[in-house]
Design an enzyme around this catalytic site. Sequence first.
Site, PDB file in Angstrom:
ATOM      1  N   ASN A   1       0.744  -0.775  -0.039  1.00  0.00           N
ATOM      2  CA  ASN A   1      -0.136  -0.163  -0.159  1.00  0.00           C
ATOM      3  C   ASN A   1       1.076   1.326   0.027  1.00  0.00           C
ATOM      4  O   ASN A   1       0.412   2.173  -0.642  1.00  0.00           O
ATOM      5  CB  ASN A   1      -1.013  -0.030   1.373  1.00  0.00           C
ATOM      6  CG  ASN A   1      -1.305   1.289   1.507  1.00  0.00           C
ATOM      7  OD1 ASN A   1      -2.479   1.481   1.164  1.00  0.00           O
ATOM      8  ND2 ASN A   1      -0.964   1.893   2.548  1.00  0.00           N
TER       9      ASN A   1
ATOM     10  N   TYR B   1       3.418   9.439 -11.101  1.00  0.00           N
ATOM     11  CA  TYR B   1       2.458   8.171 -10.726  1.00  0.00           C
ATOM     12  C   TYR B   1       1.981   7.269 -11.074  1.00  0.00           C
ATOM     13  O   TYR B   1       1.955   5.897 -10.602  1.00  0.00           O
ATOM     14  CB  TYR B   1       1.937   9.395  -9.715  1.00  0.00           C
ATOM     15  CG  TYR B   1       0.624   8.784  -9.217  1.00  0.00           C
ATOM     16  CD1 TYR B   1       1.016   7.802  -7.937  1.00  0.00           C
ATOM     17  CD2 TYR B   1      -0.466   7.995  -8.984  1.00  0.00           C
ATOM     18  CE1 TYR B   1      -0.050   8.030  -7.105  1.00  0.00           C
ATOM     19  CE2 TYR B   1      -1.940   7.623  -8.490  1.00  0.00           C
ATOM     20  CZ  TYR B   1      -0.785   7.439  -6.901  1.00  0.00           C
ATOM     21  OH  TYR B   1      -2.143   6.763  -6.380  1.00  0.00           O
TER      22      TYR B   1
ATOM     23  N   ALA C   1       2.702   5.759 -14.083  1.00  0.00           N
ATOM     24  CA  ALA C   1       2.982   5.442 -15.167  1.00  0.00           C
ATOM     25  C   ALA C   1       3.292   3.947 -14.538  1.00  0.00           C
ATOM     26  O   ALA C   1       3.509   2.927 -14.118  1.00  0.00           O
ATOM     27  CB  ALA C   1       4.203   5.703 -14.885  1.00  0.00           C
ATOM     28  N   ALA C   2       4.060   4.451 -13.000  1.00  0.00           N
ATOM     29  CA  ALA C   2       3.696   3.695 -12.262  1.00  0.00           C
ATOM     30  C   ALA C   2       2.871   3.291 -11.194  1.00  0.00           C
ATOM     31  O   ALA C   2       3.482   1.539 -10.931  1.00  0.00           O
ATOM     32  CB  ALA C   2       5.158   3.905 -10.914  1.00  0.00           C
ATOM     33  N   LYS C   3       1.651   3.275 -11.419  1.00  0.00           N
ATOM     34  CA  LYS C   3       0.816   2.865 -10.267  1.00  0.00           C
ATOM     35  C   LYS C   3       0.254   1.293 -11.718  1.00  0.00           C
ATOM     36  O   LYS C   3      -1.016   0.284 -11.496  1.00  0.00           O
ATOM     37  CB  LYS C   3       0.133   4.241 -10.279  1.00  0.00           C
ATOM     38  CG  LYS C   3      -0.642   4.299  -9.018  1.00  0.00           C
ATOM     39  CD  LYS C   3       0.436   3.830  -7.530  1.00  0.00           C
ATOM     40  CE  LYS C   3      -0.097   3.584  -6.159  1.00  0.00           C
ATOM     41  NZ  LYS C   3      -0.107   2.605  -5.326  1.00  0.00           N
TER      42      LYS C   3
ATOM     43  N   GLY D   1      -3.361  17.746  -5.843  1.00  0.00           N
ATOM     44  CA  GLY D   1      -4.424  18.799  -6.616  1.00  0.00           C
ATOM     45  C   GLY D   1      -5.270  18.729  -6.479  1.00  0.00           C
ATOM     46  O   GLY D   1      -6.567  19.735  -7.156  1.00  0.00           O
TER      47      GLY D   1
END
Length: 295
Positions: A102, A167, A169-171, A208
């Site tokens: 997580n 974020y 791309a990694a997820k 954001g």
Amino acid sequence: MTEQISLEGKVAVVTGAGRGLGRAYVELLAERGAKVVVNDLGTDVSGIGKDSTIAEQVADLIRSRGGEAIADDSDVSTPEGGSDLIAATIERFGRIDLLVNNAGICGSQLFEAATLDDFDHYWRVHLGGPVNTVKAAWPYMVAQRHGKIILTTSVAGLFGIRGQATYAAAKCAVVGLMRILAIEGAEHGILVNTISPSGYTRMHPAAGARWSEADGRAAMPVEAVAPAIVWLASDGCSQTNHIYCVEAGTIQRIAIVMGPGFHDPHLTPESIAEHYAKVESIEGFSEPGPFELSS
């Protein structure tokens, strides 16, 4: 009526469990009888700093309620941290039944402003963290011929959110990792699934979001995601290689599907253009399973 799910005797490791979603997970896992390892490095939302008291406070709370818990502040973005976390789990509890990856970081940055180092920073936490912890836990789960692994993706990667290239791309890479772990774990009794959770945390302002904290917590309480973790951890759940979106009392399976498409044995750019409506349509879709390399 379905019997209440109990996790008595099971050992669960949750990374990023000191706050937000992870804390909600370990609290409910412990409430349902699991022995929990609360891992949290104690950084800010961007991954900077360290505070070991963050994990300790949650472990203390669980113990005050009669549960069994230990705190761990290993940095799972490093191979050493992943190994140390699982070693501490085995030393204290002798086994590992559930690993929930997580831990994460968040910010907001347009692609044109992001460098390869920025992408690497996110990769090391969101994808490197699962790689490091699963690497360490895998031999124990293989020996037990049992284990549950839960990875975490995001709607940012699955569907897109402006300003979230690093974020996202990694997820989304996490989904590819799940596919292979599910295939290779099947023969060992290891089940691997991915969740895309939505619960209001300190990461939303960093990304954001413009809600007030009160409105965000009311609309998307982190506690509403935790039941999915308990269900996936339970003996009655035999699912693997699935993605679940969990938000505010709703759980949905997300699937990657293929439409019937358009076929022309003499395919040309012009025939594609002429029949693009068939290319575009997913009516009558199919959901492919794992692919086999032809010999």
